[in-house]
Design an enzyme around this catalytic site. Structure first.
Site, PDB file in Angstrom:
ATOM      1  N   LYS A 236       1.098  -1.295   0.086  1.00 24.69           N
ATOM      2  CA  LYS A 236      -0.045  -0.019  -0.008  1.00 24.69           C
ATOM      3  C   LYS A 236       0.781   1.168  -0.138  1.00 24.69           C
ATOM      4  CE  LYS A 236      -1.672  -1.511   4.024  1.00 24.69           C
ATOM      5  NZ  LYS A 236      -2.477  -1.590   5.230  1.00 24.69           N
ATOM      6  N   THR A 269      -7.366   9.783   8.111  1.00 24.44           N
ATOM      7  CA  THR A 269      -6.742   8.682   7.642  1.00 24.44           C
ATOM      8  C   THR A 269      -6.355   7.480   8.604  1.00 24.44           C
ATOM      9  OG1 THR A 269      -4.486   9.406   7.395  1.00 24.44           O
ATOM     10  CG2 THR A 269      -5.834  10.086   5.618  1.00 24.44           C
ATOM     11  N   GLY A 271      -6.752   4.266  10.285  1.00 23.64           N
ATOM     12  CA  GLY A 271      -7.544   3.123  10.045  1.00 23.64           C
ATOM     13  C   GLY A 271      -7.793   2.662   8.749  1.00 23.64           C
ATOM     14  N   THR A 272      -7.056   3.330   7.601  1.00 23.69           N
ATOM     15  CA  THR A 272      -7.508   3.114   6.369  1.00 23.69           C
ATOM     16  C   THR A 272      -6.885   1.431   5.812  1.00 23.69           C
ATOM     17  OG1 THR A 272      -5.423   4.383   5.909  1.00 23.69           O
ATOM     18  CG2 THR A 272      -7.302   5.474   5.154  1.00 23.69           C
ATOM     19  N   GLY A 273      -5.644   1.230   6.515  1.00 25.05           N
ATOM     20  CA  GLY A 273      -4.970  -0.078   6.320  1.00 25.05           C
ATOM     21  C   GLY A 273      -6.124  -1.113   6.834  1.00 25.05           C
ATOM     22  N   CYS A 274      -6.481  -0.924   8.099  1.00 21.23           N
ATOM     23  CA  CYS A 274      -7.537  -1.974   8.719  1.00 21.23           C
ATOM     24  C   CYS A 274      -8.810  -2.063   7.650  1.00 21.23           C
ATOM     25  CB  CYS A 274      -7.826  -1.765   9.794  1.00 21.23           C
ATOM     26  SG  CYS A 274      -6.530  -1.296  10.937  1.00 21.23           S
TER      27      CYS A 274
HETATM   28  N1  LIG Z   1      -5.098  10.266   1.577  1.00 23.70           N
HETATM   29  C1  LIG Z   1      -5.398   9.039   0.695  1.00 23.70           C
HETATM   30  N2  LIG Z   1      -6.137   9.254  -0.111  1.00 23.70           N
HETATM   31  C2  LIG Z   1      -6.635   8.309  -0.768  1.00 23.70           C
HETATM   32  N3  LIG Z   1      -6.136   7.069  -0.597  1.00 23.70           N
HETATM   33  C3  LIG Z   1      -5.623   6.965   0.560  1.00 23.70           C
HETATM   34  C4  LIG Z   1      -4.967   7.888   1.295  1.00 23.70           C
HETATM   35  N4  LIG Z   1      -4.281   7.620   2.294  1.00 23.70           N
HETATM   36  C5  LIG Z   1      -4.263   5.943   2.194  1.00 23.70           C
HETATM   37  N5  LIG Z   1      -4.877   5.570   1.114  1.00 23.70           N
HETATM   38  C6  LIG Z   1      -5.401   4.336   0.720  1.00 23.70           C
HETATM   39  O1  LIG Z   1      -5.684   3.498   1.884  1.00 23.70           O
HETATM   40  C7  LIG Z   1      -5.132   2.171   1.910  1.00 23.70           C
HETATM   41  C8  LIG Z   1      -4.438   2.120   3.071  1.00 23.70           C
HETATM   42  O2  LIG Z   1      -3.089   2.584   2.869  1.00 23.70           O
HETATM   43  P1  LIG Z   1      -1.905   3.009   3.888  1.00 23.70           P
HETATM   44  O3  LIG Z   1      -2.280   4.148   4.575  1.00 23.70           O
HETATM   45  O4  LIG Z   1      -0.730   3.050   3.167  1.00 23.70           O
HETATM   46  O5  LIG Z   1      -1.951   1.891   4.804  1.00 23.70           O
HETATM   47  P2  LIG Z   1      -1.887   1.680   6.375  1.00 23.70           P
HETATM   48  O6  LIG Z   1      -3.242   2.371   6.881  1.00 23.70           O
HETATM   49  O7  LIG Z   1      -1.755   0.383   6.872  1.00 23.70           O
HETATM   50  O8  LIG Z   1      -0.601   2.739   6.860  1.00 23.70           O
HETATM   51  C9  LIG Z   1      -4.427   2.232   0.447  1.00 23.70           C
HETATM   52  O9  LIG Z   1      -5.376   1.559  -0.521  1.00 23.70           O
HETATM   53  C10 LIG Z   1      -3.957   3.523   0.343  1.00 23.70           C
HETATM   54  O10 LIG Z   1      -4.023   3.805  -1.130  1.00 23.70           O
HETATM   55  C1  LIG Z   2      -5.484  -1.631  17.350  1.00 19.11           C
HETATM   56  C2  LIG Z   2      -4.962  -1.211  16.213  1.00 19.11           C
HETATM   57  N1  LIG Z   2      -4.886  -1.864  15.123  1.00 19.11           N
HETATM   58  C3  LIG Z   2      -4.212  -1.333  14.021  1.00 19.11           C
HETATM   59  C4  LIG Z   2      -3.760   0.081  14.041  1.00 19.11           C
HETATM   60  C5  LIG Z   2      -3.351   0.594  12.676  1.00 19.11           C
HETATM   61  O1  LIG Z   2      -3.903   1.566  12.046  1.00 19.11           O
HETATM   62  P1  LIG Z   2      -3.307   2.610  11.540  1.00 19.11           P
HETATM   63  O2  LIG Z   2      -2.238   2.462  10.723  1.00 19.11           O
HETATM   64  O3  LIG Z   2      -4.348   3.531  10.701  1.00 19.11           O
HETATM   65  O4  LIG Z   2      -2.882   3.869  12.714  1.00 19.11           O
HETATM   66  C6  LIG Z   2      -4.044   0.811  15.145  1.00 19.11           C
HETATM   67  N2  LIG Z   2      -3.646   2.014  15.155  1.00 19.11           N
HETATM   68  N3  LIG Z   2      -4.579   0.211  16.128  1.00 19.11           N
HETATM   69 MG   LIG Z   3      -2.969   4.530   6.966  1.00 14.57          MG
END
Ligand SMILES: Nc1ncnc2c1ncn2[C@@H]1O[C@H](COP(=O)(O)OP(=O)(O)O)[C@@H](O)[C@H]1O
Ligand SMILES: Cc1ncc(COP(=O)(O)O)c(N)n1
Ligand SMILES: [Mg+2]
Length: 553
Positions: A236, A269, A271-274
């Site tokens: 990602k 943003t 929790g986007t990954g979860c």
């Molecule tokens: N500002 C944003 N605008 C659009 N999509 C986003 C944005 N930030 C993250 N994403 C998307 O959200 C998903 C989670 O990505 P990311 O944030 O890299 O992971 P994590 O939350 O695990 O750190 C991916 O599909 C990424 O492309």
């Molecule tokens: C309990 C728990 N699980 C996963 C994430 C990761 O989420 P993020 O990368 O958006 O902080 C988090 N912050 N807390």
């Molecule tokens: Mg994220």
């Protein structure tokens, strides 16, 4: 044959190559599982239907189900809470095994309390032994013992698919699972995974700290992580520096795909990954194949981010999203994306009749083949039947995140709640259609001249269809404008263009290589639907189109 082709739509997503067509759709059947290799195998009966376990009560409706094994986030932006909300929003039941309780808000993580390993094991046993999920999704796994316990449970109670989000550090920078878990991830969990979804930092950690700064780096990382053993990898790029788009790189062991959306400028943003991983799991639980699951999940995250970009919850700079946008208003319809025009499939009632397939079967097969938008052009069908077919097609299109348009019939589009209409020069004017349909629906207009294209833009259309590029017999008395005419329209048009008319495998490349930036794809009728296997033809055309965009670059 048409029947068989359409069934392959729901072919099991966890085998590398589709072999036995099975339908995994919720609410219609029970499935029986066998532990061969690592995961569940579904035994389809010879006629393509399901094996029905004797203990299954026919009157009960089976619900797609994801089990999330993750940490609790008191602020409810990420973790278990995000997973439950994402699954609910995607129409999937979500059970939970909690691995840690975190004290967390929009400022950061104030504390972490790890759940004892044997109690994680007990939760796993409770759920897996009584209410087997279709898919297990993992998030925060804070100790090696918990990772091992989970792997053991999955061997004892196999599931159809395992989605691993290798959570290590929160967006705010707090360690949620330390480097000590890396060995058990690499040795045990990842080889069992159908997909692993690391962000940039996690991908780097899994590979011993290599720096990841470009899309090329993300590709190499995806390949190296694939070598560890998961069947698919999604690296990602939410945190990719200096990237205007949010780009994720997907690798299935053979091909790379880039999933791209515009970057939404918002602090919300967390929790986007979860959310992404849970949505992938939800789509898999509903029966999607991996690639479409990822595509739909990415679009869902984009829609939620966009909907939540201005919400204010908490005083910190890591705000949560609001997953349940569907419940709030009609904003769930995602914005029209010109890239959807890439492979535009237009159905034709005469061809369906000729090949003995229903409209729904034709649409299913085209989507399975990779069509990115569908238009129902059903001139010879009674209104009532057309409406029923449109509703049925819409269900399939929604599951796959593919927009569905109706040709000419604004009444049918409204009654079925389709995503929009495509209208011709002699149909209702586009500005009247816009007034009737509202601002959310997609409107496309057929245009042969720069004047038509200008009017379509003034009238509030979203795209134009331009042609006939080549002679065609699907439309009588239709003037052919040729590649030159198409180019003239494209150059003058302020709207994205899809080329139409006599386009197929042999000439699609010539069209796409015209080299005009707002030509976004080709619309096809006969080349897909006047053929025995719609899915195969769609796949082949998709390859041709992909190839031609590579050459054009
Ligand atoms: N500002 C944003 N605008 C659009 N999509 C986003 C944005 N930030 C993250 N994403 C998307 O959200 C998903 C989670 O990505 P990311 O944030 O890299 O992971 P994590 O939350 O695990 O750190 C991916 O599909 C990424 O492309
Ligand atoms: C309990 C728990 N699980 C996963 C994430 C990761 O989420 P993020 O990368 O958006 O902080 C988090 N912050 N807390
Ligand atoms: Mg994220």
């Amino acid at each position: 044959m048409a029947h068989l082709c359409s069934q392959v739509l729901s072919t099991s997503f966890f085998t590398p190559k589709p072999q036995i067509p099975v339908l995994l759709s919720p609410g219609v059947a029970c499935v029986k599982s066998f532990h061969q290799y690592r995961f569940l195998h579904i035994k389809a009966m010879q006629d393509g239907k399901f094996a029905t376990p004797t203990s299954c009560d026919e009157s009960k409706v089976r619900v797609p189900h994801v089990l999330t094994v993750a940490g609790s986030d008191s602020g409810a932006g990420a973790g278990i809470q995000a997973d439950i909300k994402a699954c609910a929003a995607r129409g999937v039941y979500c059970s939970t095994v909690i691995t840690a309780v975190t004290a967390q808000n929009t400022v950061g993580v104030q504390g972490v309390n790890i759940v004892p390993e044997d109690f994680v094991a007990e939760q796993l046993r409770s759920v897996l032994s009584d209410m087997p999920p279709n898919v297990v999704k993992t998030g925060m796994l804070p100790s090696t013992g918990i990772v091992k316990t989970l792997c053991q449970s999955l061997k004892e109670f196999p599931v159809q698919a395992l989605v691993v989000d290798p959570v290590m550090v929160s967006t705010s920078g707090h360690t949620l699972a330390g480097p000590s878990i890396l060995d058990s991830f690499r040795e045990e969990l990842l080889p069992m995974a159908d997909i692993v979804t690391p962000n940039l930092k996690e991908a780097s950690a899994l590979l011993g700290g290599v720096p990841l700064e470009t899309i090329a780096d993300m590709r190499s990382a995806a390949k190296a992580i694939h070598d560890i053993g998961p069947r698919n990898v999604l690296v990602k790029g939410g945190d990719l520096p200096a990237s205007l788009d949010a780009v994720d790189v997907f690798y299935d062991g053979n091909d790379f795909y880039e999933f791209r959306s515009s970057r939404i400028m918002t602090p919300n943003t967390h929790g986007t990954g979860c959310t992404l991983a849970s949505s992938v799991a939800a789509e898999l639980a509903k029966g999607s194949q991996m690639l479409s699951a990822v595509k739909v999940a990415k679009r869902y995250v984009e829609a939620v981010l966009s909907y939540s970009k201005n919400i204010a919850i908490g005083g910190g700079c890591q705000g949560p999203m609001d997953h349940l946008l569907k419940l709030k208003s009609n904003v769930q319809r995602r914005r029209f994306d010109p890239c959807d025009l890439f492979l535009y499939a237009v159905t034709d009632s005469r061809m369906n009749k000729k090949w003995g397939r229903s409209i729904v079967d034709a649409v299913k097969a085209a989507i399975e083949g990779g069509a990115s938008i569908i238009q129902l052009r059903e001139k010879e069908v009674e209104t009532g039947d057309f409406l029923e077919a449109a509703k049925a097609c819409l269900k399939i299109c929604r599951v796959h995140g593919v927009p569905l348009l109706i040709n000419d019939r604004i009444d049918v589009a409204l009654a079925s709640d389709a995503d929009g209409v495509h209208i011709g020069q002699s149909d209702m004017p586009a500005h009247v259609a816009r007034a009737l349909l509202g601002s959310d629906k997609i409107i496309g207009v057929s245009c042969k001249t720069p004047e038509h294209a200008q009017q379509a833009w003034i009238d509030g259309a979203d795209y134009i269809g331009s042609g006939g590029v080549y002679p065609t017999n699907t439309k009588e008395n239709n003037k052919t404008i040729g590649l030159d005419g198409l180019k003239t329209v494209c150059v003058s048009s302020k709207l994205p263009v899809v080329a139409i008319g006599g386009i197929g495998m042999s000439n699609a490349q010539a069209v796409m290589q015209l080299g005009v930036p707002n030509l976004k794809g080709v619309a096809v009728v006969s080349a897909l639907f006047d053929r025995e296997c719609v899915m195969t033809e769609t796949r082949k055309l998709l390859e041709v189109l992909k190839e031609s965009t590579k050459i054009a670059k």
